[in-house]
Design a protein around this motif. Structure first.
Motif, PDB file in Angstrom:
ATOM      1  N   LEU A  84     -24.085   0.168  14.767  1.00  7.25           N
ATOM      2  CA  LEU A  84     -24.897   0.104  13.822  1.00  7.25           C
ATOM      3  C   LEU A  84     -25.378  -0.624  12.400  1.00  7.25           C
ATOM      4  O   LEU A  84     -25.588  -2.034  13.461  1.00  7.25           O
ATOM      5  N   ARG A  85     -27.216  -0.168  13.136  1.00  7.40           N
ATOM      6  CA  ARG A  85     -28.184  -0.756  12.597  1.00  7.40           C
ATOM      7  C   ARG A  85     -28.442  -0.457  11.972  1.00  7.40           C
ATOM      8  O   ARG A  85     -29.289   0.558  11.450  1.00  7.40           O
ATOM      9  N   LYS A  86     -29.287  -1.538  10.857  1.00 11.28           N
ATOM     10  CA  LYS A  86     -30.535  -0.807   9.605  1.00 11.28           C
ATOM     11  C   LYS A  86     -31.637  -1.923   9.459  1.00 11.28           C
ATOM     12  O   LYS A  86     -31.220  -3.155   9.830  1.00 11.28           O
ATOM     13  N   VAL A  87     -32.673  -1.640   9.565  1.00  5.51           N
ATOM     14  CA  VAL A  87     -33.987  -2.922   9.724  1.00  5.51           C
ATOM     15  C   VAL A  87     -34.938  -2.166   8.867  1.00  5.51           C
ATOM     16  O   VAL A  87     -34.664  -1.337   8.511  1.00  5.51           O
ATOM     17  N   GLU A  94     -25.889   5.744   2.230  1.00  7.33           N
ATOM     18  CA  GLU A  94     -25.729   5.844   3.646  1.00  7.33           C
ATOM     19  C   GLU A  94     -25.117   4.927   4.572  1.00  7.33           C
ATOM     20  O   GLU A  94     -24.008   5.169   5.034  1.00  7.33           O
ATOM     21  N   LEU A  95     -25.271   3.729   4.404  1.00  6.80           N
ATOM     22  CA  LEU A  95     -24.435   2.158   4.620  1.00  6.80           C
ATOM     23  C   LEU A  95     -23.354   2.807   4.950  1.00  6.80           C
ATOM     24  O   LEU A  95     -22.251   2.553   5.518  1.00  6.80           O
ATOM     25  N   GLU A  96     -22.797   2.504   3.149  1.00 11.90           N
ATOM     26  CA  GLU A  96     -21.492   3.035   3.144  1.00 11.90           C
ATOM     27  C   GLU A  96     -20.334   3.832   3.111  1.00 11.90           C
ATOM     28  O   GLU A  96     -19.640   3.475   3.987  1.00 11.90           O
ATOM     29  N   GLN A 101     -16.271   5.516   7.772  1.00 11.57           N
ATOM     30  CA  GLN A 101     -16.196   6.322   8.482  1.00 11.57           C
ATOM     31  C   GLN A 101     -16.104   4.998  10.135  1.00 11.57           C
ATOM     32  O   GLN A 101     -14.656   5.522  11.051  1.00 11.57           O
ATOM     33  N   LEU A 102     -16.417   3.827  10.481  1.00  5.77           N
ATOM     34  CA  LEU A 102     -15.995   3.139  10.832  1.00  5.77           C
ATOM     35  C   LEU A 102     -15.133   2.772  10.737  1.00  5.77           C
ATOM     36  O   LEU A 102     -13.957   2.329  11.846  1.00  5.77           O
TER      37      LEU A 102
END
Length: 108
Positions: A84-87, A94-96, A101-102
């Motif tokens: 996963l990557r968020k920039v 959404e990240l939570e 899920q991970l």
């Protein structure tokens, strides 16, 4: 969230822990300063994930090693592989959900 001081330290921690979240930021980035406490709070709820903060100005080789061209950057690795990557804009809800899920896939 622990602070990582070098690329070799980051790589050692990735090998040591099954799930790792890297927060890469710069001290003069106002968005980075706003995101960091939110990530730290999120990690308190997700104890299965080990969080590390990297100052891109201090660990300059991080940009090349992880192809980071903008900050803040959140990179989540599972067993050493980027999952996963968020920039820049990092939607916490959404990240939570994605972290949950991970964790289900790799821990439970």
């Amino acid at each position: 969230m622990e602070k990582a001081e070098s690329l070799s330290e980051i790589e050692a921690r990735i090998r040591k822990h099954r799930l790792v979240l890297l927060l890469i930021s710069r001290p003069n980035c106002s968005v980075c300063q706003a995101v960091r406490p939110q990530i730290e709070e999120l990690l308190l709820k997700k104890s299965e994930i080990h969080g590390f903060h990297i100052d891109a100005d201090q660990v300059t080789e991080i940009a090349g090693a992880y192809s980071v061209f903008a900050v803040p950057a959140v990179i989540v690795l599972a067993e050493g592989k980027e999952m996963l990557r968020k920039v820049r804009f990092i939607p916490m809800g959404e990240l939570e959900k994605q972290l949950t899920q991970l964790i289900s896939a790799y821990i439970e």
